[in-house]
Design an enzyme around this catalytic site. Structure first.
Site, PDB file in Angstrom:
ATOM      1  N   CYS A 265       0.829  -1.204   0.000  1.00 50.22           N
ATOM      2  CA  CYS A 265       0.000   0.000   0.000  1.00 50.22           C
ATOM      3  C   CYS A 265       0.866   1.258   0.000  1.00 50.22           C
ATOM      4  CB  CYS A 265      -0.948  -0.016   1.200  1.00 50.22           C
ATOM      5  SG  CYS A 265      -2.128   1.349   1.164  1.00 50.22           S
TER       6      CYS A 265
ATOM      7  N   CYS B  98      -0.618   4.275   1.795  1.00 50.34           N
ATOM      8  CA  CYS B  98      -0.526   4.181   3.258  1.00 50.34           C
ATOM      9  C   CYS B  98       0.910   4.407   3.744  1.00 50.34           C
ATOM     10  CB  CYS B  98      -0.953   2.801   3.746  1.00 50.34           C
ATOM     11  SG  CYS B  98      -2.367   2.105   2.901  1.00 50.34           S
ATOM     12  N   ASP B  99       1.865   3.781   3.068  1.00 51.69           N
ATOM     13  CA  ASP B  99       3.225   3.700   3.615  1.00 51.69           C
ATOM     14  C   ASP B  99       4.240   4.610   2.935  1.00 51.69           C
ATOM     15  OD1 ASP B  99       2.306   1.758   5.336  1.00 51.69           O
ATOM     16  OD2 ASP B  99       2.887   0.091   4.048  1.00 51.69           O
TER      17      ASP B  99
END
Ligand code: FAD
Ligand code: NAP
Length: 312
Positions: A136, A139-140
């Site tokens: 992701c 997200c990261d």
């Protein structure tokens, strides 16, 4: 007979549970036992730091966030069974839910079983998962370990290009590793990738191995046309090879799209069966974020409450 059965254990399921509990519908939630290959608590149990869920200015670990959400759900009155739902019968009312410990009946159902990011099982994947390998980028990608490094994305679909484009904000360069010599992505997204000077295409290639010490530092890549192997120095490797929505247990009793995601009526959580609602990633292949899953969990709760009140 239950008023509402909720199937799932991520942010969507527990938000639906919090709302329906507080509205005194006394929901019963099946959180699964490694359902879809993921622990109860869902996809966030597989990650480290979550920095984009509102309310946590210093970030929070994925498992801790899910422990908190579950505790809040229990505090509001949700009854939880650590069982996987094996199958359902949606052909007549009440709806039936089948588990290894028997069958349950409910007037309304909320399906929030999420999706599982596909993995590749390359050498070193387990060692460097969340230590340089992620599924992701949104997200990261902003985490300090990925800043100003060369990052690699695997995949040739819309997600891969979206993730590669997102990562160009943080990376010095992004390698897009595609197993064929064409992209599956839409023409508009292809153009986005081709015209971004920070994205370098690595065609006809498969990643064989993730290499590093404490975190990932290199990948071994095979050109499947020339059979040549090459080592690339990278600070991160992002998988964008698709997700599998956890819908097999529905046995096609709800309308699904071509990828297996539940189709909901736009702007609602209504599915093709009246009284069955779907929320979170199981019906969302576009946004796939904890906060959007939680938001749609709230919508499912309100839709189910309205349905039950009108059915009385
Ligand atoms: P999920 O979290 O997918 O949970 C559903 C769960 O329901 C399943 O995991 C399983 O435990 C259970 N279940 C499935 N089938 C059954 C069944 N038949 N019976 C009973 N239970 C069942 N989002 C962010 O906003 N911020 C982040 O930083 C972030 N980081 C991420 C990092 C990684 C590595 C990954 C993979 C995802 C990340 N995401 C992040 C995305 C986020 O995790 C998802 O969007 C969110 O978890 C979706 O929530 P959900 O409630 O739809 O379901
Ligand atoms: P996808 O379209 O299924 O693409 C998956 C990609 O991963 C493909 O390029 C595939 O290669 C590659 N792949 C699969 N297995 C692989 C493996 N083992 N090794 C290497 N590569 C592998 O998935 P997606 O990109 O997540 O998109 C899913 C759906 O969401 C699509 O309908 C997409 O249009 C939509 N979506 C839209 C947007 C947007 O419009 N902004 C954004 C994200 C997603 P092959 O091509 O060779 O099969």
């Amino acid at each position: 007979m239950e008023n509402i059965i909720i199937i799932g254990s991520g942010p969507a399921a527990h938000t639906a549970a919090i709302y329906t509990s507080r509205a005194k519908f006394d929901p019963l939630l099946f959180e699964g036992l490694m359902a879809g290959g993921v622990a109860a608590g869902g996809q966030l149990t597989t990650t480290t730091e979550v920095e984009n869920f509102p309310g946590f200015p210093n970030g929070i670990s994925g498992p801790e966030l899910m422990d908190n959400i579950r505790a809040q759900s229990v505090k509001c009155g949700t009854r939880i069974k650590t069982l996987t739902v094996n199958r359902v019968d949606l052909n007549k009312k009440p709806f039936k839910v089948y588990t290894d410990e028997g069958e349950f009946a409910a007037k309304a159902l909320i399906v929030a079983t999420g999706a599982t990011a596909k993995r590749l099982n390359i050498t070193g994947e387990e060692t460097f998962w969340q230590r340089g390998i992620s599924a992701c980028a949104v997200c990261d990608g902003a985490l300090p370990i990925y800043r100003n490094k060369i990052l690699a994305v695997i995949g040739g679909g819309d997600t891969a290009i979206e993730e590669a484009t997102h990562l160009t904000k943080y990376a010095s360069k992004v390698l897009l590793i595609v197993r064929r010599d064409v992209l599956r992505a839409s023409k508009a997204m292809q153009e986005k990738a081709m015209t971004n000077k920070k994205i370098e295409m690595i065609w006809n290639s498969n990643v064989l191995e993730a290499i590093g010490d404490k975190s990932l530092s290199k990948i071994k890549v095979l050109n499947n046309k020339t059979n040549q192997e090459k080592i690339f120095e990278v600070g991160g490797l992002f998988y964008a090879v698709g997700h599998t929505p956890n819908t097999a247990f529905l046995d096609n009793q709800l309308k699904l799209d071509e990828f297996g995601y539940i189709i909901t009526k736009p702007g609602t959580t209504d599915t093709s069966v009246c009284g069955v609602f779907a929320c979170g990633d199981v019906q969302d292949k576009k946004y796939r974020q904890a906060i959007t899953a939680a938001g749609s969990g709230c919508m499912a709760a309100l839709d189910a409450e309205k349905y039950l009140s009108e059915a009385k």
